[in-house]
Scaffold this motif. Sequence first.
Motif, PDB file in Angstrom:
ATOM      1  N   PRO A  41      10.646 -14.191 -14.171  1.00  0.00           N
ATOM      2  CA  PRO A  41      10.107 -13.078 -13.758  1.00  0.00           C
ATOM      3  C   PRO A  41      10.578 -12.785 -12.378  1.00  0.00           C
ATOM      4  O   PRO A  41      10.584 -13.375 -11.452  1.00  0.00           O
ATOM      5  N   TYR A  56       5.772 -17.572  -8.690  1.00  0.00           N
ATOM      6  CA  TYR A  56       5.504 -17.490 -10.092  1.00  0.00           C
ATOM      7  C   TYR A  56       5.227 -18.927 -10.484  1.00  0.00           C
ATOM      8  O   TYR A  56       6.096 -19.681 -10.111  1.00  0.00           O
ATOM      9  N   ARG A 233       2.227  -2.097 -13.599  1.00  0.00           N
ATOM     10  CA  ARG A 233       2.661  -2.668 -14.979  1.00  0.00           C
ATOM     11  C   ARG A 233       4.147  -2.411 -15.170  1.00  0.00           C
ATOM     12  O   ARG A 233       4.715  -1.357 -14.623  1.00  0.00           O
ATOM     13  N   TYR A 263       6.667  -8.426 -20.849  1.00  0.00           N
ATOM     14  CA  TYR A 263       5.654  -7.546 -20.197  1.00  0.00           C
ATOM     15  C   TYR A 263       4.945  -7.864 -19.342  1.00  0.00           C
ATOM     16  O   TYR A 263       4.374  -9.236 -19.089  1.00  0.00           O
ATOM     17  N   GLN A 264       4.560  -7.190 -18.148  1.00  0.00           N
ATOM     18  CA  GLN A 264       3.788  -7.387 -17.061  1.00  0.00           C
ATOM     19  C   GLN A 264       2.532  -6.783 -16.677  1.00  0.00           C
ATOM     20  O   GLN A 264       2.555  -5.560 -16.755  1.00  0.00           O
ATOM     21  N   TYR A 265       1.728  -7.123 -16.536  1.00  0.00           N
ATOM     22  CA  TYR A 265       0.241  -6.316 -16.226  1.00  0.00           C
ATOM     23  C   TYR A 265      -0.377  -7.002 -14.977  1.00  0.00           C
ATOM     24  O   TYR A 265      -0.645  -8.388 -15.135  1.00  0.00           O
ATOM     25  N   GLN A 267      -1.074  -9.733 -12.271  1.00  0.00           N
ATOM     26  CA  GLN A 267      -0.434 -11.099 -12.165  1.00  0.00           C
ATOM     27  C   GLN A 267      -0.059 -11.780 -13.369  1.00  0.00           C
ATOM     28  O   GLN A 267       0.585 -12.766 -13.432  1.00  0.00           O
ATOM     29  N   HIS A 268      -0.010 -11.051 -14.620  1.00  0.00           N
ATOM     30  CA  HIS A 268       0.205 -11.836 -15.815  1.00  0.00           C
ATOM     31  C   HIS A 268       1.432 -11.398 -16.311  1.00  0.00           C
ATOM     32  O   HIS A 268       1.703 -10.037 -16.407  1.00  0.00           O
ATOM     33  N   ILE A 269       2.384 -12.157 -16.804  1.00  0.00           N
ATOM     34  CA  ILE A 269       3.679 -11.874 -17.456  1.00  0.00           C
ATOM     35  C   ILE A 269       3.756 -12.631 -18.641  1.00  0.00           C
ATOM     36  O   ILE A 269       3.842 -13.884 -18.744  1.00  0.00           O
ATOM     37  N   SER A 271       6.578 -13.218 -22.124  1.00  0.00           N
ATOM     38  CA  SER A 271       7.916 -12.818 -22.720  1.00  0.00           C
ATOM     39  C   SER A 271       8.192 -13.403 -23.993  1.00  0.00           C
ATOM     40  O   SER A 271       7.579 -14.601 -24.300  1.00  0.00           O
ATOM     41  N   TYR A 287       4.435 -17.637 -20.670  1.00  0.00           N
ATOM     42  CA  TYR A 287       3.235 -16.954 -19.948  1.00  0.00           C
ATOM     43  C   TYR A 287       3.564 -17.286 -18.250  1.00  0.00           C
ATOM     44  O   TYR A 287       3.755 -18.633 -18.339  1.00  0.00           O
ATOM     45  N   ARG A 290       1.429 -14.871 -11.411  1.00  0.00           N
ATOM     46  CA  ARG A 290       2.015 -14.521 -10.054  1.00  0.00           C
ATOM     47  C   ARG A 290       1.271 -14.836  -9.157  1.00  0.00           C
ATOM     48  O   ARG A 290      -0.006 -14.552  -9.080  1.00  0.00           O
TER      49      ARG A 290
END
Length: 302
Positions: A41, A56, A233, A263-265, A267-269, A271, A287, A290
């Motif tokens: 990411p 990350y 996001r 998809y990132q929201y 601090q969370h990514i 894939s 997962y 960040r």
Amino acid sequence: MTYFCRITLFCGIIAGLASCATVYNYRLGAGLHAHDLIYQPKPMASRDSGLNTATYVGGVVLWGNGYKEGLKGGQTEDQHRLGLLQFNRAHSWNAATLSYGTFGYLGQYTISPNSFSKYDTSTVGGIRQVNRLPSAYAGTYNFYGFGFRGSAQLNAILGKNTNWRFIGVDMVYSREYGELSRLRQIIPQQSVPNGLGSYSNGKDNWYIARQPSLFTIAATTEMVFSSDPARDRSFSLKYSIGTSSHPYDNSQWFTIRSFVAAYQYRQHIASLTFGNELRKPATHLSYHYRLDYKQKKKANRY
């Protein structure tokens, strides 16, 4: 018979003899081979920022079939699975992105009873028998290792909510240890007659990569969409195509491909990756969290 007809007949005979051969290829390489291009990411770049930086930490699990030959047969029953933990730091400018980090992994590779097997081609009562013998190498083998990865891309900002990292390069170096690495020093690289073709020209080719280290380089392109920059996001689509170092870089092996949706929201990514769908296919789930995010604004020149 004209000269042209003779040439045509000769070529037809050669093609017919070649088609009589039944060739199966079996391959065994590093456990991470074809799936070392793990998603990294990166923060988005925006028009009003000079530099966005983030760190990350994350994990990846992947599973899939072993090496296979598609319609030719091959070791379609082989399986592999592994888990990986990685740490990376990334920077995004208006015109480029950069990421670098380290990782460790462990996994298992299962060789089926039909992979790397020999044949009993004895004659019984005047009838030739062709019986596949159980593989002497069948079983599940552990492997583990560590590595370093880097990624760089040229970036174009298409509106305030879209980054197109239109061309880039991913590079990764890893070193493997464990039972699978030791097995790759033992299996011979050879051609084994399988008795399945006319004129006894059917054969199985065994291709073995013995090197404990693995280096992969790939060209990439990635599109990042931000549906709500204020809430941090984004959604990413990335495609990679590359190759690994010797001996994986010749026609006996294959090109490495992967497609990623992330998809990132905040601090969370998360894939999802579909890796190398034709030859050593696998699905990656990842997962990343960040740890920090810094934005350095452009200097005001006025």
